[in-house]
Design a protein around this motif. Structure first.
Motif, PDB file in Angstrom:
ATOM      1  N   LEU A 131       0.823  -1.210   0.000  1.00 41.67           N
ATOM      2  CA  LEU A 131       0.000   0.000   0.000  1.00 41.67           C
ATOM      3  C   LEU A 131       0.854   1.255   0.000  1.00 41.67           C
ATOM      4  CD1 LEU A 131      -2.827  -1.043   2.485  1.00 41.67           C
ATOM      5  CD2 LEU A 131      -2.993  -0.791   0.003  1.00 41.67           C
ATOM      6  N   ASP A 132       2.001   1.218   0.674  1.00 41.84           N
ATOM      7  CA  ASP A 132       2.880   2.380   0.636  1.00 41.84           C
ATOM      8  C   ASP A 132       3.411   2.625  -0.773  1.00 41.84           C
ATOM      9  OD1 ASP A 132       2.772   3.571   3.082  1.00 41.84           O
ATOM     10  OD2 ASP A 132       4.877   3.247   3.578  1.00 41.84           O
ATOM     11  N   ALA A 133       3.620   1.557  -1.521  1.00 38.08           N
ATOM     12  CA  ALA A 133       4.108   1.708  -2.892  1.00 38.08           C
ATOM     13  C   ALA A 133       3.021   2.195  -3.837  1.00 38.08           C
ATOM     14  CB  ALA A 133       4.673   0.372  -3.392  1.00 38.08           C
ATOM     15  N   ALA A 134       1.755   1.921  -3.487  1.00 36.23           N
ATOM     16  CA  ALA A 134       0.648   2.227  -4.397  1.00 36.23           C
ATOM     17  C   ALA A 134       0.036   3.604  -4.186  1.00 36.23           C
ATOM     18  CB  ALA A 134      -0.443   1.163  -4.265  1.00 36.23           C
ATOM     19  N   ALA A 135       0.183   4.180  -2.992  1.00 31.65           N
ATOM     20  CA  ALA A 135      -0.485   5.444  -2.675  1.00 31.65           C
ATOM     21  C   ALA A 135       0.517   6.473  -2.163  1.00 31.65           C
ATOM     22  CB  ALA A 135      -1.576   5.224  -1.625  1.00 31.65           C
ATOM     23  N   THR A 136       0.328   7.715  -2.575  1.00 31.32           N
ATOM     24  CA  THR A 136       1.174   8.796  -2.086  1.00 31.32           C
ATOM     25  C   THR A 136       0.778   9.140  -0.654  1.00 31.32           C
ATOM     26  OG1 THR A 136       1.391   9.712  -4.314  1.00 31.32           O
ATOM     27  CG2 THR A 136       1.929  11.169  -2.470  1.00 31.32           C
ATOM     28  N   PRO A 137       1.701   9.135   0.288  1.00 36.45           N
ATOM     29  CA  PRO A 137       1.346   9.416   1.683  1.00 36.45           C
ATOM     30  C   PRO A 137       0.727  10.808   1.855  1.00 36.45           C
ATOM     31  CG  PRO A 137       3.553   8.482   1.548  1.00 36.45           C
ATOM     32  CD  PRO A 137       3.132   8.800   0.150  1.00 36.45           C
ATOM     33  N   GLY A 138      -0.223  10.888   2.795  1.00 31.75           N
ATOM     34  CA  GLY A 138      -0.800  12.168   3.168  1.00 31.75           C
ATOM     35  C   GLY A 138      -1.856  12.712   2.249  1.00 31.75           C
ATOM     36  N   THR A 139      -2.307  11.921   1.295  1.00 35.30           N
ATOM     37  CA  THR A 139      -3.294  12.418   0.326  1.00 35.30           C
ATOM     38  C   THR A 139      -4.703  11.918   0.603  1.00 35.30           C
ATOM     39  OG1 THR A 139      -2.807  10.565  -1.165  1.00 35.30           O
ATOM     40  CG2 THR A 139      -1.560  12.605  -1.494  1.00 35.30           C
ATOM     41  N   GLY A 140      -4.892  11.166   1.688  1.00 32.75           N
ATOM     42  CA  GLY A 140      -6.217  10.667   2.013  1.00 32.75           C
ATOM     43  C   GLY A 140      -6.475   9.266   1.512  1.00 32.75           C
ATOM     44  N   ARG A 141      -5.600   8.716   0.699  1.00 34.85           N
ATOM     45  CA  ARG A 141      -5.727   7.328   0.259  1.00 34.85           C
ATOM     46  C   ARG A 141      -5.029   6.415   1.258  1.00 34.85           C
ATOM     47  NH1 ARG A 141      -3.479   6.253  -5.458  1.00 34.85           N
ATOM     48  NH2 ARG A 141      -4.332   4.189  -4.910  1.00 34.85           N
ATOM     49  N   VAL A 142      -5.609   5.246   1.484  1.00 34.33           N
ATOM     50  CA  VAL A 142      -5.069   4.306   2.469  1.00 34.33           C
ATOM     51  C   VAL A 142      -3.650   3.903   2.091  1.00 34.33           C
ATOM     52  CG1 VAL A 142      -5.305   1.964   3.374  1.00 34.33           C
ATOM     53  CG2 VAL A 142      -7.307   3.444   3.205  1.00 34.33           C
ATOM     54  N   THR A 143      -2.759   3.990   3.076  1.00 34.15           N
ATOM     55  CA  THR A 143      -1.346   3.674   2.889  1.00 34.15           C
ATOM     56  C   THR A 143      -0.921   2.565   3.854  1.00 34.15           C
ATOM     57  OG1 THR A 143      -0.718   5.308   4.555  1.00 34.15           O
ATOM     58  CG2 THR A 143      -0.826   6.071   2.255  1.00 34.15           C
ATOM     59  N   GLY A 144       0.345   2.198   3.769  1.00 33.47           N
ATOM     60  CA  GLY A 144       0.876   1.270   4.747  1.00 33.47           C
ATOM     61  C   GLY A 144       0.815   1.845   6.149  1.00 33.47           C
ATOM     62  N   GLY A 145       1.001   3.170   6.265  1.00 34.23           N
ATOM     63  CA  GLY A 145       0.857   3.814   7.558  1.00 34.23           C
ATOM     64  C   GLY A 145      -0.551   3.681   8.103  1.00 34.23           C
ATOM     65  N   SER A 146      -1.546   3.678   7.229  1.00 40.22           N
ATOM     66  CA  SER A 146      -2.934   3.501   7.666  1.00 40.22           C
ATOM     67  C   SER A 146      -3.136   2.124   8.284  1.00 40.22           C
ATOM     68  CB  SER A 146      -3.891   3.672   6.483  1.00 40.22           C
ATOM     69  OG  SER A 146      -3.711   4.914   5.837  1.00 40.22           O
ATOM     70  N   VAL A 147      -2.476   1.120   7.729  1.00 39.40           N
ATOM     71  CA  VAL A 147      -2.548  -0.222   8.306  1.00 39.40           C
ATOM     72  C   VAL A 147      -1.942  -0.227   9.701  1.00 39.40           C
ATOM     73  CG1 VAL A 147      -1.809  -2.619   8.060  1.00 39.40           C
ATOM     74  CG2 VAL A 147      -2.490  -1.321   6.029  1.00 39.40           C
ATOM     75  N   LEU A 148      -0.790   0.405   9.852  1.00 37.96           N
ATOM     76  CA  LEU A 148      -0.148   0.450  11.166  1.00 37.96           C
ATOM     77  C   LEU A 148      -0.987   1.236  12.168  1.00 37.96           C
ATOM     78  CD1 LEU A 148       3.578   1.039  10.110  1.00 37.96           C
ATOM     79  CD2 LEU A 148       2.409  -1.113  10.597  1.00 37.96           C
ATOM     80  N   LEU A 149      -1.597   2.321  11.722  1.00 40.50           N
ATOM     81  CA  LEU A 149      -2.468   3.088  12.604  1.00 40.50           C
ATOM     82  C   LEU A 149      -3.659   2.246  13.052  1.00 40.50           C
ATOM     83  CD1 LEU A 149      -3.299   5.715  13.956  1.00 40.50           C
ATOM     84  CD2 LEU A 149      -4.279   6.471  11.777  1.00 40.50           C
ATOM     85  N   SER A 150      -4.251   1.505  12.136  1.00 35.10           N
ATOM     86  CA  SER A 150      -5.376   0.631  12.483  1.00 35.10           C
ATOM     87  C   SER A 150      -4.952  -0.417  13.497  1.00 35.10           C
ATOM     88  CB  SER A 150      -5.930  -0.048  11.230  1.00 35.10           C
ATOM     89  OG  SER A 150      -6.416   0.893  10.307  1.00 35.10           O
ATOM     90  N   LEU A 151      -3.764  -0.955  13.340  1.00 37.77           N
ATOM     91  CA  LEU A 151      -3.271  -1.937  14.292  1.00 37.77           C
ATOM     92  C   LEU A 151      -3.021  -1.300  15.659  1.00 37.77           C
ATOM     93  CD1 LEU A 151      -0.875  -3.893  11.924  1.00 37.77           C
ATOM     94  CD2 LEU A 151      -2.775  -4.906  13.206  1.00 37.77           C
ATOM     95  N   LEU A 152      -2.425  -0.119  15.685  1.00 34.61           N
ATOM     96  CA  LEU A 152      -2.204   0.558  16.955  1.00 34.61           C
ATOM     97  C   LEU A 152      -3.520   0.849  17.663  1.00 34.61           C
ATOM     98  CD1 LEU A 152       0.656   3.066  16.033  1.00 34.61           C
ATOM     99  CD2 LEU A 152       0.820   1.109  17.569  1.00 34.61           C
ATOM    100  N   LEU A 153      -4.548   1.124  16.893  1.00 27.36           N
ATOM    101  CA  LEU A 153      -5.864   1.361  17.471  1.00 27.36           C
ATOM    102  C   LEU A 153      -6.485   0.092  18.033  1.00 27.36           C
ATOM    103  CD1 LEU A 153      -7.348   3.689  14.720  1.00 27.36           C
ATOM    104  CD2 LEU A 153      -7.089   4.313  17.109  1.00 27.36           C
ATOM    105  N   GLY A 154      -6.170  -1.048  17.440  1.00 27.06           N
ATOM    106  CA  GLY A 154      -6.876  -2.274  17.793  1.00 27.06           C
ATOM    107  C   GLY A 154      -6.115  -3.304  18.586  1.00 27.06           C
TER     108      GLY A 154
END
Length: 524
Positions: free
Chosen positions: A326-349
């Motif tokens: 996902l980090d390779a597919a989406a530009t970070p910080g643009t609102g599209r789900v990234t690898g960071g979004s996966v890590l954030l979801s894990l930190l939340l759960g």
């Protein structure tokens, strides 16, 4: 405990931003307590005695406020949406002295009170500080009260608070939906070129907007000032001493209150607090280390989920692959789900095993190209669809509570130092701390706390908590002059009332003034 549930409706209790910025921890492997006493409640008890209210701490002898005037509040629910429990609910505004925040130089906090059936108007008050500023305040009073053990909610009038700058208390609503979306879609590694650019852009935007709206008083929205506001609330309630139950960042606030006003504490329960003495970069690194261990537990549990593990035969490997993909597919910080979004979801759960099956399914779908469910999970948890996201006040308090400001070079060094111990979560956790990189200097950065002269304080910590790592909770309990630590053999964030043993200890402490034996370790 029958009839009780964990405090707070969010799955993890805290979002990752606040975990990283406020969850006090020290770097290192998890260690279990040396002493262990098992059982459903306190193994032995010691009667507590509150000191005279003349005991003075750094905050002085106590604040003054006009008597509180409770009145009906049509905009606050009197029913917990999860359990259907009903309460008598009242609201009030407490105007505080000192620092100017909001219109006409007035600083105020908004409070609500919930009383279960049969609880009198003059019942003793329990102030519950659940999670981060703006997370579970005035509007959530019924849900917060319903989340307490039955014995506690039948004895106390439960009070929740919108701290200054949050909720309805002169809110500083300075982070746009675009910037909130950018925070939720940062890159997994902020030292990589695109990730560093996205982090720098959102940091610059948030700092500009918040300093513009908050003005010179922005640094005064911090936990130390909030502790002073709590003592204004105590004075308005007409009581010499305050009884407090805090969880997560709320427990950290309770700690600071006990340190500043030790003679004004009747009792304090601190569930999964941060250690205010820990530096924010050490906290961020430790959250990364704790999350790595929790991810291993998540991966080990995945095959036991109903219907099998959606992440396949190698759950951790699938997570790592999905982050990179996902980090390779989406530009970070643009609102599209990234690898960071996966890590954030894990930190939340990761701190709530009950949500693991759904979380695993959403990550699996994201790895297959469908990020809709994961995006929805993040939006709900961060309150992105609410009129005000609680992330804004949480971030303001967090940045104002620390003097650590990591620029790009310092961030790169910190990431390199933690990468060996936390290769997946370490860089991301430190990247979140980088959001404070250009924030104004703090007015009252947190530091060491002792609470000298306070009555006995009950501290709760889970030995494998990925949000508030146990070493920090134990260190804090050792620093406080009169604390007793109850440990829980669990990776769940927040012990009360999820653990029947911990709930028994809290009930005995709050209702009978008794403490559990030193070294109490609650079973899984």
């Amino acid at each position: 405990m029958s009839g009780a549930r964990r405090i707070g409706p969010l799955a993890a209790g805290l979002a990752a931003l606040t975990m990283v910025l406020l969850a006090g921890c020290t770097l290192g492997p998890s260690q279990r307590p040396a002493l262990a006493t098992y059982g459903p409640g306190p193994a032995a008890t010691v009667t507590t005695t509150a000191p005279a209210s003349g005991t003075v701490g750094p905050g002085g002898p106590g604040q003054r406020a006009d008597p509180i005037r409770w009145q009906g509040c049509a905009d606050v629910a009197d029913t917990d949406p999860t359990t259907g429990q009903q309460f008598d609910v009242d609201c009030a505004t407490v105007v505080t002295e000192g620092s100017a925040v909001g219109s006409a130089g007035r600083r105020s906090i908004e409070v609500a009170r919930a009383r279960a059936a049969g609880v009198a108007d003059d019942a003793p008050v329990l102030v519950v500080l659940d999670g981060s500023p703006g997370q579970h305040g005035r509007s959530d009073v019924a849900a917060v009260a319903a989340g307490l053990s039955p014995a506690v909610r039948q004895h106390f009038a439960v009070v929740t608070v919108d701290l200054a700058g949050s909720g309805d208390a002169d809110p500083i609503d300075c982070i746009s939906r675009t910037d909130l979306g950018a925070l939720a879609t940062l890159g997994a590694d902020p030292t990589q070129p695109e990730g560093a650019k996205a982090l720098a852009e959102v940091t610059r935007s948030i700092t500009f907007e918040c300093t513009d709206q908050g003005g010179p008083d922005l640094p005064l929205v911090n936990t130390t000032e909030a502790a002073d506001d709590l003592d204004h609330l105590r004075a308005a309630l007409g009581t010499d001493r305050l009884t407090v139950l805090g969880r997560g960042a709320g427990a950290t606030l309770g700690t600071v209150y006990a340190d500043r006003y030790p003679g004004r504490v009747q009792a304090a329960v601190l569930d999964a607090p941060a250690n205010p003495m820990d530096a924010a970069d050490a906290r961020a690194a430790a959250v990364g280390v704790a999350a790595e261990k929790a991810l291993d537990a998540f991966a080990a549990a995945c095959p036991t989920f109903s219907g099998g593990c959606p992440l396949g035969a190698d759950p951790r490997g699938t997570v790592e692959k999905t982050v990179a993909q996902l980090d390779a597919a989406a530009t970070p910080g643009t609102g599209r789900v990234t690898g960071g979004s996966v890590l954030l979801s894990l930190l939340l759960g990761l701190g709530d095993p009950a949500v693991w099956p759904g979380l695993a399914g959403d990550i699996a779908k994201a790895g297959q190209g469908d990020t809709t469910a994961l995006a929805s999970r993040l939006s709900t948890a961060l309150g992105l669809s609410d009129s005000r996201s609680w992330v804004t006040p949480a971030l303001i308090y967090a940045c104002n509570d620390t003097a650590v400001r990591l620029g790009p070079d310092q961030l790169a060094t910190a990431v390199q130092d933690v990468r060996a111990q936390a290769p997946l979560f370490g860089p991301y956790a430190l990247g979140l701390l980088g959001v404070c990189g250009s924030w104004p200097a703090p007015e009252n950065a947190l530091g060491a706390v002792k609470a000298n002269g306070a009555p006995p304080i009950l501290v709760l910590g889970a030995v494998d908590d990925p949000v508030a790592p146990y070493e920090s909770v134990r260190a804090l309990a050792g620093q406080l002059a009169s604390a007793v630590l109850v440990s829980w053999q669990s990776g769940t964030h927040g012990s009360y009332p999820a653990s029947a043993c911990a709930a028994g200890a809290v009930d005995g402490y709050l209702l009978q003034g008794q403490l559990p034996a030193v070294g109490t370790l609650c079973p899984p």
